[in-house]
Design an enzyme around this catalytic site. Structure first.
Site, PDB file in Angstrom:
ATOM      1  N   GLY A 173     -12.918   6.409  16.647  1.00 25.62           N
ATOM      2  CA  GLY A 173     -12.779   5.443  18.061  1.00 25.62           C
ATOM      3  C   GLY A 173     -14.775   5.490  18.146  1.00 25.62           C
ATOM      4  O   GLY A 173     -14.689   4.208  18.654  1.00 25.62           O
ATOM      5  N   THR A 174     -15.504   5.944  17.237  1.00 24.16           N
ATOM      6  CA  THR A 174     -17.356   5.218  17.413  1.00 24.16           C
ATOM      7  C   THR A 174     -17.048   4.068  17.051  1.00 24.16           C
ATOM      8  O   THR A 174     -17.627   3.576  17.458  1.00 24.16           O
ATOM      9  CB  THR A 174     -17.654   6.438  16.549  1.00 24.16           C
ATOM     10  OG1 THR A 174     -17.399   8.413  17.764  1.00 24.16           O
ATOM     11  CG2 THR A 174     -19.229   6.320  16.896  1.00 24.16           C
ATOM     12  N   ASN A 207     -14.938  12.216  28.870  1.00 28.39           N
ATOM     13  CA  ASN A 207     -14.298  13.257  28.268  1.00 28.39           C
ATOM     14  C   ASN A 207     -14.779  14.902  28.301  1.00 28.39           C
ATOM     15  O   ASN A 207     -13.515  15.741  28.326  1.00 28.39           O
ATOM     16  CB  ASN A 207     -14.556  12.776  26.053  1.00 28.39           C
ATOM     17  CG  ASN A 207     -16.171  12.602  26.682  1.00 28.39           C
ATOM     18  OD1 ASN A 207     -16.570  11.602  27.615  1.00 28.39           O
ATOM     19  ND2 ASN A 207     -17.079  13.250  26.111  1.00 28.39           N
ATOM     20  N   GLN A 219     -10.240   8.776  25.172  1.00 28.91           N
ATOM     21  CA  GLN A 219      -9.433  10.926  25.862  1.00 28.91           C
ATOM     22  C   GLN A 219      -8.213  10.322  26.757  1.00 28.91           C
ATOM     23  O   GLN A 219      -7.636  11.757  27.201  1.00 28.91           O
ATOM     24  CB  GLN A 219      -9.878  11.242  26.560  1.00 28.91           C
ATOM     25  CG  GLN A 219     -11.892  11.772  26.273  1.00 28.91           C
ATOM     26  CD  GLN A 219     -11.566  13.173  25.394  1.00 28.91           C
ATOM     27  OE1 GLN A 219     -10.561  13.902  25.646  1.00 28.91           O
ATOM     28  NE2 GLN A 219     -11.643  13.029  23.715  1.00 28.91           N
ATOM     29  N   HIS A 277      -7.396  11.252  15.855  1.00 32.23           N
ATOM     30  CA  HIS A 277      -6.702  12.966  16.188  1.00 32.23           C
ATOM     31  C   HIS A 277      -7.117  12.977  17.796  1.00 32.23           C
ATOM     32  O   HIS A 277      -6.421  14.527  17.108  1.00 32.23           O
ATOM     33  CB  HIS A 277      -7.851  12.492  15.159  1.00 32.23           C
ATOM     34  CG  HIS A 277      -9.464  12.689  15.930  1.00 32.23           C
ATOM     35  ND1 HIS A 277      -9.682  13.882  15.619  1.00 32.23           N
ATOM     36  CD2 HIS A 277     -10.317  12.040  15.535  1.00 32.23           C
ATOM     37  CE1 HIS A 277     -11.718  13.923  16.976  1.00 32.23           C
ATOM     38  NE2 HIS A 277     -10.900  12.636  16.369  1.00 32.23           N
ATOM     39  N   THR A 330     -11.655  -1.443   2.296  1.00 33.75           N
ATOM     40  CA  THR A 330      -9.907  -1.494   1.520  1.00 33.75           C
ATOM     41  C   THR A 330      -9.255  -0.972   2.988  1.00 33.75           C
ATOM     42  O   THR A 330      -9.703  -0.052   3.506  1.00 33.75           O
ATOM     43  CB  THR A 330      -9.958  -0.836   0.510  1.00 33.75           C
ATOM     44  OG1 THR A 330     -10.391  -1.384  -0.638  1.00 33.75           O
ATOM     45  CG2 THR A 330      -8.990  -0.549   0.220  1.00 33.75           C
ATOM     46  N   CYS A 378     -25.815  18.678  19.574  1.00 37.26           N
ATOM     47  CA  CYS A 378     -26.405  17.712  18.559  1.00 37.26           C
ATOM     48  C   CYS A 378     -26.750  18.140  18.085  1.00 37.26           C
ATOM     49  O   CYS A 378     -25.776  18.737  17.186  1.00 37.26           O
ATOM     50  CB  CYS A 378     -28.663  17.854  19.658  1.00 37.26           C
ATOM     51  SG  CYS A 378     -29.019  19.864  18.848  1.00 37.26           S
TER      52      CYS A 378
END
Lengths: 379, 383
Positions: B68-69, B152, B180, B202, B238, B327
């Site tokens: 997602g990031t 989220n 989410q 995931h 790849t 963090c």
């Protein structure tokens, strides 16, 4: 078996402390304290104890040992109780020991209270100091504990733990104090801990580059003033008294007689004056001490012969204590004069055998030979 | 046995995803021209079609990422940079204060280095984002608006379709972080009319390490990774055949199961919330309208409960929840999202997923009811 919370800094000592407690059959939980907010670009790997690497090293050690691990953010408390008072003490012309303050206000005493509140039987740290009960090493929490010098005299940290009270010592475990540093590293290597050869940290943890004056210059406003000799003659200028500590010889940048060897013998914050003089002018025969804290149940009484240590890693010298009615304003008379006693440091008392820590306090006044233009003691 | 009430962090892989991953773990390089390579490429393209169908997009619009990031970064940086290049200006970017760091951090990074001018729209107290407030922030030089489909932490659902329609009139593209949302909301790229969308496998029953960026045709996007030119040159590297196949299987199964799951989770989260808010000093945060919150999320505030003690005690009781995002060092930090919404008290997010049961809710109620009392009276939680 006891429920033990172990403070894991990310260094080798606390990692091995946790390992020894697991081996001893205790139920161990690791906690890493996020203390200083060191900006990422100022973090020096292997220096100080507040970097992301250290949190990661502590976490990895906990994983290898198979113990639960948490990080608690105490950076606000640390800033309020340690960092700000550290700068304020320098601004007031004294030389604080932030590790003592941290143990008292954050890392040790406060964390121990918290651990007890949560139901832990003991707090363990990686400090090098030994605990003894009836002369035997302490392996489980309980009353009747004495705080003693570490097995490895060069690594002894009992000086910064003098703030522990008998009640607190009863809930403390210091497993690595029984080992020499080389043994600690060997144990870590045997366990496959990646911190086995991590360098020791000597610096103030929130100043990882070791530049205390630079740190203070960022924290405090400029306050220029004169540097005078013991006769009152101006021999130089400075831009803030916090750059100077009693006993300091380097970095004075004197403009009068620059080649004559002189030491900082006094720092007077209100008049922004730094006094320099010959080594003899540093001689100090007695200390005035406040804020007593006793590590032993039976406190010393006036006239007791003791040893006193006036800064980390200094030898403990013979002295006689004179206690007042309360814990403030007591006095330690030194058998032989000491050179370089800085106000703000801790005076920690040991028994005559230099084995057992009795407690101590903060040095608030100190004798200076007569004739000095400025002595904090006389004001 | 552990009670998992942290499905919003990660949810167990679904059986079809497990099977696909193990079946294709030894795939050849999908860019190789030999038969084995062609077979592998067939798996990638079939997966692309399945994901496209599940999300209401065209296969040409599906780009596989590492998660997602990366998908969020690709949409935010890629669209801003492409607009800067095309229009030779410093583009304006609109996002919200409640975005996930995967959107907010690249947005701020772009602004700091002078690659965009950034407007962060404040949320409503319930964590939702008002469409008109977002539209008010749009300017002629706006290159992209990025508003999450659902938050989220609070599970607050935004009206992405209305926003997309209004932005379409202004010819400003909309990206939505749907990480989410996909598990329980009817995410449909076509129906919503969004131009870009990010998904993480995931969070819906696929494996970790793979995600999807949907990038509509005609939306110029500057690539972030440069190399062999895979995925239309937008995302070189790849093809991770096994992960991509498992992602498609997980997404497909999640979408097929979604309506039933939503109904089931709504009942479970409502029961959980009702049981906990019956305790003194416990509040449910987020939208009060059930249609504006994810069926999977319950976000609570506890008064008079120490956050570190709560986290430790829950963990000891083998109940996994989220007492705050971590963090870099791993310390639970104050949430900027909760701050932006003015939410006080010790926060706890409990999130359910496709494996959640009534027994999980029973256990959570039992443990938390006991803990809240113990933590408030200073009774030990260890030992």
């Amino acid at each position: 078996m006891a429920e033990v919370l172990v403070a894991m800094s990310g260094g080798v000592d606390s990692a091995v402390a946790a390992a020894l407690l697991v081996e001893a059959g205790h139920r161990v939980t690791g906690v890493h304290l996020k203390l200083a907010d060191v900006p990422t670009d100022q973090q020096v790997p292997g220096h100080g104890c507040c970097t992301l690497d250290d949190a990661q090293d502590a976490r990895r050690a906990a994983q290898v040992l198979g113990i639960p691990f948490y990080v608690w953010d105490l950076s606000d408390t640390f800033r309020r109780e340690v960092q700000d008072p550290f700068a304020a003490a320098y601004a007031a012309g004294t030389t604080p020991n932030p590790c003592v303050t941290c143990n008292e206000k954050v890392k040790y005493a406060a964390l121990l209270d918290r651990a007890t509140e949560l139901g832990f039987d003991a707090l363990a740290t990686g400090h090098h100091a030994r605990l003894r009960r009836d002369g035997a090493p302490v392996s489980a929490p309980g009353a009747g504990v004495e705080l003693c010098r570490a097995a490895d005299p060069r690594k002894d940290q009992s000086y910064v733990l003098y703030v522990a009270t008998p009640d607190q010592l009863a809930r403390t475990l210091l497993p690595v104090g029984e080992l020499a540093k080389t043994e600690v590293r060997a144990r870590a290597a045997d366990l496959g801990l990646r911190v086995a050869d991590k360098p020791d940290s000597y610096d103030v943890c929130f100043i990882p580059d070791g530049d205390t004056a630079g740190y203070l210059a960022d924290e405090l406003p400029g306050a220029p003033g004169p540097i005078v000799d013991t006769g009152g003659r101006e021999v130089g200028r400075h831009d803030g008294v916090w750059r100077y500590t009693v006993g300091q010889r380097r970095g004075l940048a004197l403009t009068v007689d620059p080649h004559v060897r002189r030491f900082v013998v006094d720092v007077d914050a209100p008049s922004r004056t730094v006094v320099v003089g010959p080594r003899d002018a540093l001689a100090c025969r007695w200390l005035g001490v406040d804020e007593a804290s006793w590590a032993v149940g039976e406190r010393p009484v006036s006239g007791d012969r003791v040893r006193v240590q006036v800064r980390a890693h200094a030898p403990a010298v013979l002295a006689t204590v004179h206690l007042g009615a309360d814990d403030a304003g007591w006095r330690v008379d030194l058998d032989e004069p000491l050179h370089g006693v800085a106000l703000g440091q801790a005076a920690v008392l040991y028994d005559l055998a230099d084995r057992r820590c009795l407690g101590g306090g903060r040095i608030t006044r100190a004798d200076r030979p007569a004739g000095l233009p400025l002595t904090t003691a006389s004001r | 046995v552990r009670t998992d009430l942290d499905h919003a962090a990660t949810t167990p892989p679904r059986p079809a995803a497990r099977a696909a991953l193990s079946r294709h773990l030894e795939a050849a390089n999908a860019s190789s021209t030999h038969t084995a390579g062609q077979d592998a490429r067939g798996v990638v393209e079939e997966s692309r079609e399945r994901v496209a169908r599940a999300l209401g997009a065209s296969p040409h619009e599906v780009v596989f990422t590492s998660g997602g990031t990366e998908a969020d970064n690709l949409a935010v940086c890629g669209v801003v940079w492409a607009d800067a290049r095309r229009r030779r200006h410093v583009p304006h970017l609109v996002t919200t204060a409640v975005e996930h760091p995967a959107v907010l951090a690249p947005a701020r990074w772009l602004a700091e280095r002078g690659d965009c001018r950034l407007t962060e729209v404040a949320p409503e107290p319930d964590g939702t984002v008002d469409v008109d407030r977002v539209l008010d922030a749009v300017r002629p030089d706006t290159a992209l608006v990025s508003v999450m489909a659902a938050n989220n932490e609070l599970g607050a659902v935004n009206d992405v379709a209305s926003l997309a329609a209004a932005l379409r009139e202004r010819e400003v593209p909309l990206h939505t972080d749907a990480v989410q949302a996909v598990a329980t909301l009817d995410v449909d790229v076509d129906a919503w009319g969004v131009d870009a969308l990010a998904l993480s496998a995931h969070k819906v029953g696929g494996p970790q390490g793979v995600g999807v960026a949907v990038l509509r045709r005609g939306l110029p996007v500057e690539p972030l990774t440069h190399g062999g030119g895979q995925d239309r040159g937008v995302r070189s590297g790849t093809f991770a055949v096994g992960l991509i196949a498992a992602c498609a299987a997980g997404v497909e199964e999640a979408v097929a199961d979604r309506t039933a799951l939503r109904r089931r989770l709504r009942r479970l989260t409502d029961r959980l919330a009702a049981g906990l808010t019956a305790l003194d000093g416990v509040r449910r945060n987020g939208p009060s309208d059930a249609d504006r919150r994810l069926a999977s999320h319950v976000h609570l505030s506890f008064d008079g409960v120490d956050p570190t003690a709560l986290a430790l005690a829950l963990d000891r009781a083998e109940v996994a929840g989220s007492a705050g995002s971590a963090c870099g060092s791993g310390a639970a930090t104050a949430s900027p999202v909760l701050e932006a919404c003015g939410i006080v008290g010790t926060p706890l997010r409990l999130s359910l997923g496709w494996t959640s049961t009534d027994a999980d809710v029973d256990r959570a109620l039992e443990v938390l009811t006991d803990l809240v009392l113990r933590l408030r009276t200073g009774t030990a939680v260890v030992g």
